[in-house]
Design an enzyme around this catalytic site. Sequence first.
Site, PDB file in Angstrom:
ATOM      1  N   PHE A  36     -19.918 -37.907 -33.282  1.00 40.49           N
ATOM      2  CA  PHE A  36     -19.364 -39.022 -34.058  1.00 40.49           C
ATOM      3  C   PHE A  36     -20.007 -39.161 -35.428  1.00 40.49           C
ATOM      4  O   PHE A  36     -19.345 -39.572 -36.384  1.00 40.49           O
ATOM      5  CB  PHE A  36     -19.450 -40.334 -33.279  1.00 40.49           C
ATOM      6  N   GLU A  37     -21.278 -38.856 -35.533  1.00 41.86           N
ATOM      7  CA  GLU A  37     -21.916 -38.943 -36.843  1.00 41.86           C
ATOM      8  C   GLU A  37     -21.407 -37.827 -37.745  1.00 41.86           C
ATOM      9  O   GLU A  37     -21.290 -38.015 -38.954  1.00 41.86           O
ATOM     10  CB  GLU A  37     -23.437 -38.867 -36.716  1.00 41.86           C
TER      11      GLU A  37
END
Length: 184
Positions: A36-37
């Site tokens: 997700f980052e």
Amino acid sequence: MVRLAVASATLLVVSKAYACTGPAVNQATVDLIAGFEGFSADVYDDPTGNPTIGYGHLCQLTGCSEIPYSIPLSEADGKSLLADDVISPQDCITTQTAASVTLNANQYGALVSWAYNVGCGNSGSSSLITRLNNGEDPQTVIAEELPLWNKSGGEVLPGLVRRRAAEVDLANTATSDPALPAGC
Ligand SMILES: *[C@@H]1O[C@H](CO)[C@@H](O)[C@H](O)[C@H]1NC(C)=O
């Protein structure tokens, strides 16, 4: 002999009160956070305008000069930086939850991913943690509370909605691996 026993009893009390290291998150959690980052070798501004590098490392100094790795960052150094950065949210979730709260490795990982994202101040003052500490069922609390954390700068971000859903999915994935209480 007696002196030694006294000394180690004192040490135990000190470590109970002041030092509680959160258990390391499992691989599924590291993969979720990294995914997700996303990875950036160079410094960029996150959606809130904070300079960021690697897998979501928030820079403290101009040009991220605090990190002990050369920029542009390699993915391997990015993973090392992520492993360092996840220690703080691990410790937060561990110390903010009461000793009576039992979380398996996936529930704990979901909360560490969330704390990594929203910060320890926000997790500490959250109704999510309050409800856990009041003895409510973790599965229910996580499924009800995590999706509410979907805004950045007052706006709902689709990426945050998806991340919260993935964290709830992780927390809902059965595992016999324990995480909390950490025994401190
Ligand atoms: C976003 O959070 C708000 C609460 O702040 C909630 O009412 C809403 O249902 C959430 N939206 C989604 C898509 O989860």
